[in-house]
Each structure stands twice: as C-alpha cells, then as structure tokens.
Design a protein around this motif. Structure first.
Motif, short mmCIF file in Angstrom:
data_model
loop_
_atom_site.label_atom_id
_atom_site.label_comp_id
_atom_site.label_asym_id
_atom_site.label_seq_id
_atom_site.Cartn_x
_atom_site.Cartn_y
_atom_site.Cartn_z
N GLY A 11 4.49 -0.89 -5.66
CA GLY A 11 4.55 0.49 -5.19
C GLY A 11 4.12 1.52 -6.20
N ARG A 12 3.41 1.11 -7.24
CA ARG A 12 2.98 2.03 -8.30
C ARG A 12 1.46 2.22 -8.26
N CYS A 13 1.03 3.44 -8.57
CA CYS A 13 -0.40 3.77 -8.60
C CYS A 13 -1.09 3.00 -9.73
N PRO A 47 5.40 6.09 -8.81
CA PRO A 47 5.72 5.47 -7.52
C PRO A 47 4.99 6.20 -6.40
N MET A 48 4.62 5.44 -5.39
CA MET A 48 3.91 6.00 -4.23
C MET A 48 4.73 5.73 -2.98
N TRP A 49 4.40 6.44 -1.92
CA TRP A 49 5.00 6.13 -0.62
C TRP A 49 3.93 5.53 0.28
N ALA A 86 6.25 15.17 -2.42
CA ALA A 86 5.77 13.80 -2.54
C ALA A 86 4.40 13.57 -1.92
N ARG A 87 3.85 14.54 -1.23
CA ARG A 87 2.56 14.34 -0.54
C ARG A 87 1.44 13.79 -1.44
N GLY A 116 -10.23 -8.24 -3.91
CA GLY A 116 -10.56 -8.02 -5.31
C GLY A 116 -11.14 -6.65 -5.61
N ASN A 117 -11.50 -5.91 -4.58
CA ASN A 117 -12.10 -4.59 -4.77
C ASN A 117 -11.17 -3.46 -4.33
N ILE A 118 -10.01 -3.78 -3.80
CA ILE A 118 -9.09 -2.75 -3.32
C ILE A 118 -7.83 -2.75 -4.18
N ALA A 119 -7.51 -1.57 -4.67
CA ALA A 119 -6.25 -1.36 -5.40
C ALA A 119 -5.51 -0.24 -4.68
N ALA A 120 -4.24 -0.10 -4.97
CA ALA A 120 -3.45 0.99 -4.40
C ALA A 120 -3.40 2.11 -5.43
N ALA A 121 -3.80 3.30 -4.99
CA ALA A 121 -3.78 4.48 -5.86
C ALA A 121 -3.18 5.64 -5.10
#
Length: 115
Positions: free
Chosen positions: A17-19, A25-27, A44-45, A66-71
């Motif tokens: 859950g981290r950028c 932390p992200m939602w 939090a937006r 392999g090309n997608i991360a969470a940001a």
C-alpha cells in the motif's frame, strides 16, 4: 475487472500500500482508508493509488505486471507532466530528495512521513 485495474491492485498489495516513489501510504478504494493515519478524505485525495507505467505507453510500455507499479496520484502526475519524464529510478531519487527537504507533499499530507 479490466487488466490494468487488476495490475494496479496487485502492485498496491505487493508494495504494501505504499507509493513506489514517495513511500507514503495510498488508498485504493476510498480515501477513508487513510483515516487511521489521521487524514480526512479531502486531504488524502493526492494519495489515491494509480497504475504507474514504468516505461510509458507512448514509449512502447505495455500493460504487464513488470511494467506496472503502484504510485500515488501526486507522484504519478508530476512525473508525467514533465516534457521528458525521467527514469523511475531517477525520479524516485528526486522525490526522496524533495521529501528530505519537506518540499514534496503539502504539509497536511507530509505529516505521514513521521509514521
């Protein structure tokens, strides 16, 4: 569920859950997910989880794991607003330097750095 959404959710969970850039932390579903951190929904937006293409689609990047991360939305948007977006590694280093100076997230969000 669309493929990109599934990849984003998988990356979100893999990153706890981290950028991938600022490590905040992200939602994922609702800004209320960050209430335990003391953030109101409106504050939090900018921390909404987005699918970050490490290699941009316009540069041939695909919708593959392999090309997608969470940001967070803020980091993702700022990276791709640049005329020539830096590599993910260079951008992460840049973001971390700005965070160390307290010049990345608004003060209401920056309080999370201490958690």
């Amino acid at each position: 569920m669309p493929k990109l959404q599934r990849l984003r959710i998988d990356a979100f969970h893999a990153q706890k859950g981290r950028c991938c850039y600022c490590s905040f932390p992200m939602w994922n579903v609702s800004p209320d997910e960050l209430k335990p951190f003391g953030l109101r929904a409106k504050t939090a937006r900018p921390l909404r989880c987005t699918a970050e293409h490490l290699v941009a689609q316009q540069e041939g990047g695909k919708d593959v794991a392999g090309n997608i991360a969470a940001a967070c939305w803020l980091c993702n948007t700022r990276r791709h607003k640049r005329k020539s977006p830096p590599s993910p590694e260079a951008y992460r280093a840049f973001v971390q330097k700005r965070l160390a100076k307290g010049k990345w997230h608004p003060p209401s969000v920056a309080q999370l750095r201490r958690r």
